[in-house]
Design a protein around this motif. Sequence first.
Motif, PDB file in Angstrom:
ATOM      1  N   PHE A 127      29.195  45.347  59.597  1.00 28.75           N
ATOM      2  CA  PHE A 127      28.085  46.014  58.926  1.00 28.75           C
ATOM      3  C   PHE A 127      28.598  47.035  57.917  1.00 28.75           C
ATOM      4  N   THR A 128      27.802  47.273  56.892  1.00 29.59           N
ATOM      5  CA  THR A 128      28.100  48.322  55.922  1.00 29.59           C
ATOM      6  C   THR A 128      27.014  49.397  55.939  1.00 29.59           C
ATOM      7  N   ASP A 129      26.256  49.450  57.031  1.00 30.80           N
ATOM      8  CA  ASP A 129      25.339  50.566  57.267  1.00 30.80           C
ATOM      9  C   ASP A 129      25.308  50.821  58.764  1.00 30.80           C
ATOM     10  N   MET A 130      25.283  52.100  59.140  1.00 25.30           N
ATOM     11  CA  MET A 130      25.388  52.464  60.546  1.00 25.30           C
ATOM     12  C   MET A 130      24.155  52.098  61.373  1.00 25.30           C
ATOM     13  N   PRO A 131      22.926  52.235  60.850  1.00 27.05           N
ATOM     14  CA  PRO A 131      21.774  51.860  61.680  1.00 27.05           C
ATOM     15  C   PRO A 131      21.830  50.415  62.168  1.00 27.05           C
ATOM     16  N   SER A 132      22.295  49.497  61.319  1.00 32.62           N
ATOM     17  CA  SER A 132      22.383  48.096  61.745  1.00 32.62           C
ATOM     18  C   SER A 132      23.368  47.950  62.898  1.00 32.62           C
ATOM     19  N   TYR A 133      24.484  48.667  62.813  1.00 31.86           N
ATOM     20  CA  TYR A 133      25.445  48.614  63.918  1.00 31.86           C
ATOM     21  C   TYR A 133      24.838  49.200  65.185  1.00 31.86           C
ATOM     22  N   ARG A 134      24.188  50.346  65.066  1.00 31.01           N
ATOM     23  CA  ARG A 134      23.636  51.000  66.249  1.00 31.01           C
ATOM     24  C   ARG A 134      22.683  50.082  67.008  1.00 31.01           C
ATOM     25  N   HIS A 135      21.894  49.317  66.286  1.00 30.58           N
ATOM     26  CA  HIS A 135      20.864  48.504  66.929  1.00 30.58           C
ATOM     27  C   HIS A 135      21.328  47.084  67.254  1.00 30.58           C
ATOM     28  N   SER A 136      22.560  46.748  66.911  1.00 31.06           N
ATOM     29  CA  SER A 136      23.053  45.394  67.177  1.00 31.06           C
ATOM     30  C   SER A 136      23.323  45.200  68.663  1.00 31.06           C
ATOM     31  N   LYS A 137      23.235  43.947  69.117  1.00 30.28           N
ATOM     32  CA  LYS A 137      23.454  43.601  70.519  1.00 30.28           C
ATOM     33  C   LYS A 137      24.357  42.369  70.595  1.00 30.28           C
ATOM     34  N   PRO A 138      25.572  42.507  71.091  1.00 29.49           N
ATOM     35  CA  PRO A 138      26.424  41.325  71.251  1.00 29.49           C
ATOM     36  C   PRO A 138      25.842  40.366  72.282  1.00 29.49           C
ATOM     37  N   SER A 139      26.161  39.092  72.137  1.00 25.82           N
ATOM     38  CA  SER A 139      25.671  38.085  73.076  1.00 25.82           C
ATOM     39  C   SER A 139      26.822  37.168  73.476  1.00 25.82           C
ATOM     40  N   PRO A 140      26.737  36.548  74.675  1.00 26.58           N
ATOM     41  CA  PRO A 140      27.880  35.791  75.190  1.00 26.58           C
ATOM     42  C   PRO A 140      27.985  34.348  74.707  1.00 26.58           C
ATOM     43  N   ASN A 141      26.853  33.657  74.540  1.00 24.38           N
ATOM     44  CA  ASN A 141      26.918  32.224  74.240  1.00 24.38           C
ATOM     45  C   ASN A 141      25.753  31.819  73.334  1.00 24.38           C
ATOM     46  N   PRO A 142      26.007  31.697  72.015  1.00 19.31           N
ATOM     47  CA  PRO A 142      27.308  31.828  71.357  1.00 19.31           C
ATOM     48  C   PRO A 142      27.801  33.276  71.394  1.00 19.31           C
ATOM     49  N   LEU A 143      29.118  33.434  71.340  1.00 22.69           N
ATOM     50  CA  LEU A 143      29.714  34.763  71.419  1.00 22.69           C
ATOM     51  C   LEU A 143      29.592  35.456  70.066  1.00 22.69           C
ATOM     52  N   LEU A 144      28.728  36.461  70.019  1.00 18.78           N
ATOM     53  CA  LEU A 144      28.473  37.220  68.798  1.00 18.78           C
ATOM     54  C   LEU A 144      28.901  38.663  69.020  1.00 18.78           C
ATOM     55  N   THR A 145      29.743  39.184  68.139  1.00 19.51           N
ATOM     56  CA  THR A 145      30.226  40.559  68.240  1.00 19.51           C
ATOM     57  C   THR A 145      29.934  41.289  66.937  1.00 19.51           C
ATOM     58  N   TYR A 146      30.035  42.635  66.988  1.00 17.45           N
ATOM     59  CA  TYR A 146      29.629  43.442  65.841  1.00 17.45           C
ATOM     60  C   TYR A 146      30.613  44.570  65.586  1.00 17.45           C
ATOM     61  N   GLN A 147      30.687  44.981  64.326  1.00 22.57           N
ATOM     62  CA  GLN A 147      31.728  45.914  63.891  1.00 22.57           C
ATOM     63  C   GLN A 147      31.225  46.789  62.753  1.00 22.57           C
ATOM     64  N   VAL A 148      31.715  48.027  62.731  1.00 23.08           N
ATOM     65  CA  VAL A 148      31.500  48.900  61.583  1.00 23.08           C
ATOM     66  C   VAL A 148      32.739  49.781  61.447  1.00 23.08           C
ATOM     67  N   VAL A 149      33.082  50.134  60.207  1.00 21.06           N
ATOM     68  CA  VAL A 149      34.269  50.946  59.927  1.00 21.06           C
ATOM     69  C   VAL A 149      33.825  52.290  59.372  1.00 21.06           C
ATOM     70  N   THR A 150      34.410  53.362  59.887  1.00 17.84           N
ATOM     71  CA  THR A 150      34.149  54.709  59.380  1.00 17.84           C
ATOM     72  C   THR A 150      35.300  55.129  58.471  1.00 17.84           C
ATOM     73  N   TYR A 151      34.966  55.736  57.332  1.00 20.35           N
ATOM     74  CA  TYR A 151      35.964  56.122  56.332  1.00 20.35           C
ATOM     75  C   TYR A 151      35.989  57.632  56.133  1.00 20.35           C
ATOM     76  N   ALA A 152      37.152  58.120  55.713  1.00 15.38           N
ATOM     77  CA  ALA A 152      37.296  59.475  55.179  1.00 15.38           C
ATOM     78  C   ALA A 152      37.753  59.290  53.743  1.00 15.38           C
ATOM     79  N   GLY A 153      36.822  59.347  52.813  1.00 16.84           N
ATOM     80  CA  GLY A 153      37.137  58.969  51.443  1.00 16.84           C
ATOM     81  C   GLY A 153      37.405  57.474  51.394  1.00 16.84           C
ATOM     82  N   GLY A 154      38.596  57.100  50.936  1.00 16.76           N
ATOM     83  CA  GLY A 154      38.948  55.685  50.897  1.00 16.76           C
ATOM     84  C   GLY A 154      39.738  55.221  52.098  1.00 16.76           C
TER      85      GLY A 154
END
Length: 256
Positions: free
Chosen positions: A76-103
């Motif tokens: 994700f490139t926005d935090m609300p989408s990450y916060r509300h995401s829910k991983p699931s087992p089958n199919p295996l769906l996972t979620y990620q977000v990266v936090t930056y300090a400048g670049g």
Amino acid sequence: MTSNRPLIAVIIVLLVSACDGERGAPTPPAADAAPGVQAGSAVQAVAFPAPASEDFCSTVQKFMANTAVEATNTVFTDMPSYRHSKPSPNPLLTYQVVTYAGGLPIMVSCKIKTAAHLRAAYGPEAAGAQLFCPAVTRELLATTVGALRQNNDADAAERAAAFVIDEDEPYVTGRAYLADFPLSYRGADGAIHLSSHGLFQNYDSWITAVLPRKVQGQSYCHLATVEYLTALARGEMEPGTVVTTADDAPVVPGGG
């Protein structure tokens, strides 16, 4: 006989909150900690991708659940989408977000599934022993130390090897997992400590049967990046960086 229903109801409410997107209050650093990387230790065996790679949390999934099950990971490139995401087992769906300090990418947050849930979904051989967030931080720190040594930056490598990885117990509620916290800090012992906050729902627990499916078998982590650990070791950043999952969290390069 006193009924246990009120207590059970409270437990269920607390655990169900693990799946919501509400943020809690900041939490203090963990009191217990373990040494980071010893001066003579070898580079880790796990090769984690770059923080922004769509394979980063997929690799974390494989490592923490000791599994070969392939995940489809969304970055994700926005935090609300990450916060509300829910991983699931089958199919295996996972979620990620990266936090930056400048670049500079300083933290990767992953939402993945527990080993027990994968075994339930794919069979008893689908996953092995469950690992937790500090184990990933140990691997990332080993990568950092190894890279600094290979670049002949012996002083920074020695400083990184002395970092202390807190053995943070995972939370059981999303509110606690989403609270602001220091990604690193200087402890009373004078050492730089690394935090690895996470969330874990024990799929093998009796409580799982009464929980909504979207809460069951979740495993979340906030993980300091190799780039951040390198900057700390070189003195380019000071310990004490507080990270957030607020709506305006800097989750794109140069975003804050």
